[in-house]
Design a protein around this motif. Structure first.
Motif, mmCIF file in Angstrom:
data_model
loop_
_atom_site.group_PDB
_atom_site.id
_atom_site.type_symbol
_atom_site.label_atom_id
_atom_site.label_comp_id
_atom_site.label_asym_id
_atom_site.label_seq_id
_atom_site.Cartn_x
_atom_site.Cartn_y
_atom_site.Cartn_z
ATOM 1 N N TYR A 164 0.833 -1.205 0.000
ATOM 2 C CA TYR A 164 0.000 0.000 0.000
ATOM 3 C C TYR A 164 0.865 1.250 0.000
ATOM 4 O O TYR A 164 0.599 2.218 -0.731
ATOM 5 C CB TYR A 164 -0.917 -0.003 1.223
ATOM 6 N N SER A 184 -9.094 0.370 6.648
ATOM 7 C CA SER A 184 -9.969 0.213 5.492
ATOM 8 C C SER A 184 -9.199 0.461 4.201
ATOM 9 O O SER A 184 -9.367 -0.267 3.220
ATOM 10 C CB SER A 184 -11.148 1.193 5.596
ATOM 11 N N ALA A 185 -8.322 1.470 4.202
ATOM 12 C CA ALA A 185 -7.546 1.791 3.001
ATOM 13 C C ALA A 185 -6.616 0.641 2.617
ATOM 14 O O ALA A 185 -6.513 0.265 1.439
ATOM 15 C CB ALA A 185 -6.744 3.070 3.225
ATOM 16 N N ARG A 239 -8.706 -2.433 1.451
ATOM 17 C CA ARG A 239 -9.267 -2.208 0.116
ATOM 18 C C ARG A 239 -8.182 -2.314 -0.952
ATOM 19 O O ARG A 239 -8.420 -2.831 -2.053
ATOM 20 C CB ARG A 239 -9.950 -0.839 0.056
ATOM 21 N N HIS A 240 -7.006 -1.820 -0.619
ATOM 22 C CA HIS A 240 -5.880 -1.964 -1.555
ATOM 23 C C HIS A 240 -5.554 -3.441 -1.754
ATOM 24 O O HIS A 240 -5.327 -3.896 -2.881
ATOM 25 C CB HIS A 240 -4.663 -1.219 -0.991
ATOM 26 N N ALA A 264 -7.612 -5.923 -1.319
ATOM 27 C CA ALA A 264 -8.724 -6.544 -2.057
ATOM 28 C C ALA A 264 -8.571 -6.302 -3.554
ATOM 29 O O ALA A 264 -8.919 -7.163 -4.371
ATOM 30 C CB ALA A 264 -10.053 -5.984 -1.558
ATOM 31 N N GLY A 265 -8.041 -5.128 -3.912
ATOM 32 C CA GLY A 265 -7.798 -4.839 -5.312
ATOM 33 C C GLY A 265 -6.764 -5.774 -5.924
ATOM 34 O O GLY A 265 -6.773 -6.027 -7.132
ATOM 35 N N VAL A 309 -13.275 -7.598 -0.068
ATOM 36 C CA VAL A 309 -13.471 -6.162 0.133
ATOM 37 C C VAL A 309 -14.028 -5.940 1.537
ATOM 38 O O VAL A 309 -15.040 -6.550 1.910
ATOM 39 C CB VAL A 309 -14.447 -5.586 -0.909
ATOM 40 N N ASN A 318 -15.891 -4.488 4.869
ATOM 41 C CA ASN A 318 -17.119 -3.763 5.167
ATOM 42 C C ASN A 318 -17.104 -3.461 6.665
ATOM 43 O O ASN A 318 -17.795 -4.105 7.455
ATOM 44 C CB ASN A 318 -18.345 -4.589 4.783
#
Length: 368
Positions: free
Chosen positions: A69, A125-126, A129-130, A132-133, A139, A141
């Motif tokens: 990240y 969360s950031a 999410r990174h 998950a990408g 992702v 929640n």
């Protein structure tokens, strides 16, 4: 051939070398202790086996995701170190709502929900999410702690003028700059002349809260204040001792103390300007209190900008907010400026009445 521990001639540390399910590996264990190296070898071999069978998702750790990240993400990183120290090599698959809730309470036991949101839930969360990408995890929640709606405090032009006039000579240009550029305290207090172009009437903030540089046009009032200085090198703004403001500790990414560098002089200016009130203090001595802080200068700029332009997208770009939702609060503080649109609504027969007093709506004069 499974991984084996070997030594290189010029390295004190043990090396893991071998092939696991067709993948050739040669990695250092980072230790010269053979017992510790053997434990690392066993763990690494298991990770490679799991990865080959179940995919990368099964083995990626928080440390790996955080590092990726930092290298490829575009968000801020100042709150990541405590999280990296806490989660370390824990696999992402083991990090969920419960683990993050526990981390927030452990890392910030006395903090408000707003602080936990900012320093734990937002960066977690950031990172997730990174990840998950990259298809390393699902992702996220996340449910965040509830916090009261923040109230946007801002100054009217008359109040801003009072504050500026009440500032000490060294503080005045800084306050004018913050009010007319929307700069955060850190962006202004540690601004360097190399990022100011008076001829082009522009300032650039190379390091911002959201990690992206941004430029802002300079208002004539700012240019007038800055031109009064004979200096064009080093720090733009100086303390009352004519030295640059103390810089944050480079080893503390979470140092957000810029506002505290000017808080005392700023509060004194507010008191002189009458922007506050007094309350009983120790021994019943009156104590001055104000809701005008250095950050209110940014709120003031944003509110004025929306009042003048009605352009949330441009405001977001100039102010450096990540999302349009974060800018909407400045529209909400300006509802009185929409009075013309309300007054333009049709009156119709529903408004007919005898002896209507428009200036005093309670005096309608209805008959029984």
């Amino acid at each position: 051939m499974p991984l084996k521990l070997v030594k290189r001639p010029k390295s004190p540390n043990w090396i893991m070398r071998g092939t696991v399910r067709g993948q050739s590996i040669e990695e250092t264990t980072g230790t010269s202790d053979k017992e510790a190296a053997e434990a690392i070898r066993i763990q690494r071999e298991k990770e490679l086996l799991d990865e080959s069978v179940y995919g990368k998702k099964a083995t990626v750790t928080f440390a790996e995701a955080a590092l990726d990240y930092i290298e490829h993400g575009d968000g801020e990183t100042r709150f990541l170190k405590p999280l990296a120290d806490h989660f370390g090599t824990m696999p992402l698959r083991n990090i969920g709502q419960h683990e993050i809730d526990l981390a927030a309470k452990k890392l910030l036991p006395k903090a408000s929900n707003a602080t936990r949101n900012r320093q734990v839930y937002t960066p977690m969360s950031a990172i997730l999410r990174h990840a998950a990408g990259n298809q390393w995890c699902a992702v996220p929640n996340l449910k965040r702690p509830k916090q009261p709606e923040g109230k946007v405090t801002w100054m009217s032009p008359k109040e801003a003028d009072k504050l500026i006039d009440a500032c000490a000579p060294h503080l005045r240009p800084l306050v004018v700059f913050m009010i007319y550029t929307g700069a955060r305290a850190g962006e202004a207090v540690w601004l360097d002349w190399s990022n100011v172009n008076l001829d082009m009437k522009q300032v650039t903030f190379p390091k911002t809260k959201n990690g992206k540089p941004r430029s802002v046009p300079l208002h004539p009032r700012v240019i007038m204040e800055l031109r009064r200085s004979n200096r064009r090198l080093g720090a733009v703004f100086l303390t009352h001792k004519c030295v640059p403001y103390e810089r944050p500790d480079p080893n503390k990414d979470a140092d957000t103390s810029a506002g505290s560098r000017i808080s005392s002089a700023f509060k004194t200016a507010c008191k002189r300007a009458g922007l506050g009130w007094t309350v009983p203090g120790k021994d019943d001595k009156p104590r001055f209190v104000t809701n005008i802080t250095p950050h209110v200068c940014r709120h003031t700029w944003a509110t004025w900008h929306y009042q003048a332009n009605r352009d949330l997208t441009k405001l977001q770009e100039l102010g450096g907010w990540k999302t349009l939702a974060m800018v909407m609060r400045y529209a909400h503080t300006n509802v009185e400026t929409h009075s013309d649109s309300i007054n333009a609504l049709p009156w119709g027969k529903s408004g007919e009445t005898e002896n209507m007093d428009v200036e005093n709506p309670t005096n309608i004069g209805l008959t029984a």
